[in-house]
Enzyme design. Structure first.
Site, PDB file in Angstrom:
ATOM      1  N   THR A  76     116.215   5.569  13.492  1.00 29.92           N
ATOM      2  CA  THR A  76     117.684   5.104  13.203  1.00 29.92           C
ATOM      3  C   THR A  76     117.829   3.709  12.616  1.00 29.92           C
ATOM      4  O   THR A  76     119.077   4.224  11.171  1.00 29.92           O
ATOM      5  CB  THR A  76     118.079   4.607  15.062  1.00 29.92           C
ATOM      6  OG1 THR A  76     117.515   5.018  15.760  1.00 29.92           O
ATOM      7  CG2 THR A  76     119.071   3.687  15.244  1.00 29.92           C
ATOM      8  N   ASP A  80     111.126   5.377  18.184  1.00 30.39           N
ATOM      9  CA  ASP A  80     110.760   6.590  19.212  1.00 30.39           C
ATOM     10  C   ASP A  80     108.990   6.011  19.376  1.00 30.39           C
ATOM     11  O   ASP A  80     108.501   5.753  20.272  1.00 30.39           O
ATOM     12  CB  ASP A  80     110.727   7.264  19.580  1.00 30.39           C
ATOM     13  CG  ASP A  80     113.138   7.806  19.201  1.00 30.39           C
ATOM     14  OD1 ASP A  80     113.130   5.892  20.037  1.00 30.39           O
ATOM     15  OD2 ASP A  80     113.001   8.313  20.209  1.00 30.39           O
TER      16      ASP A  80
HETATM   17  N1  ASP Z   1     115.551   5.279  18.617  1.00 35.88           N
HETATM   18  C1  ASP Z   1     114.956   6.448  17.719  1.00 35.88           C
HETATM   19  C2  ASP Z   1     114.707   4.809  16.921  1.00 35.88           C
HETATM   20  O1  ASP Z   1     114.930   3.305  16.659  1.00 35.88           O
HETATM   21  C3  ASP Z   1     115.868   6.941  16.542  1.00 35.88           C
HETATM   22  C4  ASP Z   1     113.847   7.410  16.108  1.00 35.88           C
HETATM   23  O2  ASP Z   1     112.935   7.156  16.695  1.00 35.88           O
HETATM   24  O3  ASP Z   1     113.962   7.996  15.355  1.00 35.88           O
HETATM   25  O4  ASP Z   1     115.045   5.131  15.329  1.00 35.88           O
END
Ligand code: ASP
Length: 333
Positions: free
Chosen positions: A14, A90
């Site tokens: 993210t 994640d």
């Molecule tokens: N929600 C995730 C993040 O915080 C997406 C990922 O893991 O790429 O990066």
């Protein structure tokens, strides 16, 4: 002033995600882009940026991480003072653990990311990157193993878990608490983590596919007899409480133990799987007697990764038992 040399390796996540043509956000920014967005970094360290992958956290693999570990070892043994790995939140609890198991360089390694994308109001990526670099630049951190820094908090790879899908305070170490914080740019370390697992140095060139099966209320484990035929080489059973499963699942677990290593964990987020308290059918004592290996304080996710890494090195069942045994205190006789 002599600034430390810090490597920034971006894997995506993210923190690198902006609007994509397909709708939603997707990994777009490079490690250089991230550094440019935080001018204060120049006062903390001399940076080298590498965009190693541009992936969501959920798609990273053990082989990807072995590759990152090689890169870190190479750079940290040839002049860099510390490293920050930037990636999706994640899987930070997983990747930090794997990097911790594969590290052997004795220099600070920090994993960071962001809960909010760079275009979101109150994006947390820049602050986390700045804090992560400050931590990677602090020599004391090399004694802590790989650490995770988000929300100005420092967590040990061994204990950290993602505990919320959206809050910037998503990372916690439920069994132990955080190791320290970053405040006013200063790294404050309150605790040192117990380092009970030995690093893995052998090549990861044996097949290993470990499945995690959660057995909750009323689950009888019908899936278990199929696992070996599906090509799985190991299983993590995530039971309830101190490591308990429904009595109806016990036979299937007994048979599974004859086919592959079975690690007994709990869905409870903190506390050790017991070894010598409960004697009912499906209790920890029953399952251990039948050959299941208790996971100690490891979360199911980290236990699954440890078994995967061990099997990937070709570890024998005895070696697997010894490695997991290090996470559990010796039994009272
Ligand atoms: N929600 C995730 C993040 O915080 C997406 C990922 O893991 O790429 O990066």
């Amino acid at each position: 002033m002599n600034l430390p040399r810090i490597l920034i390796v971006s894997l995506g996540g993210t923190i690198t995600m902006t609007s994509s043509a397909m709708g939603g956000i997707a990994p777009m920014l490079t490690a250089d882009n991230l550094i440019e967005s935080v001018p204060q970094l120049g006062q903390v360290a001399i940076l080298e940026a590498i965009t190693h992958f541009s992936m969501p956290g959920a798609s990273l693999s053990i082989q990807n991480l072995a590759d990152v570990a090689r890169l870190l070892n190479e750079k940290l043994t040839s002049g860099m003072d510390g490293a920050v790995v930037v990636q999706g939140t994640d899987t930070i609890e997983d990747t930090a653990f794997v990097l911790d198991m594969l590290a052997g360089h004795g220099k600070p390694v920090v994993v960071t990311g962001a809960m909010r994308g760079p275009q979101a109001a109150g994006a947390d990526g820049p602050a986390s990157l700045l804090a992560a670099v400050a931590v990677a630049a602090d020599r004391r951190v090399s004694e802590l193993g790989v650490v995770v820094v988000l929300n100005d908090e420092i967590h040990a790879a061994r204990w950290v878990q993602k505990s919320h899908t959206s809050l910037t305070s998503a990372f916690e170490s439920p069994g132990t608490g955080r190791l320290g914080i970053v405040a006013e740019g200063q790294v404050e370390i309150f605790m040192r983590p117990k380092r009970d697992l030995l690093p893995i140095t052998a090549a990861l060139n044996h097949p290993s596919r470990v499945v995690q099966v959660t057995l909750g209320l009323g689950e009888e484990g019908w899936l278990l007899p199929a696992l070996s035929g599906l090509g799985y080489t190991g299983a993590v059973i995530e039971g309830m409480g101190a490591g308990h499963v429904p009595a109806a699942a016990v036979d299937a677990i007994s048979k599974l133990v004859d086919q592959m290593p079975v690690i007994l964990c709990s869905r409870v987020r903190a506390g050790r799987v017991f070894t010598q308290t409960y004697g009912f059918a499906g209790s920890e004592m029953d399952l251990i007697k039948r050959g299941a290996i208790p996971c100690g304080h490891l979360s199911s996710a980290k236990a699954r990764l440890l078994l995967t890494l061990l099997q990937s090195t070709g570890a024998t069942e005895d070696e697997i038992r010894t490695a997991f045994g290090r996470t559990t205190p010796k039994q009272n006789s």
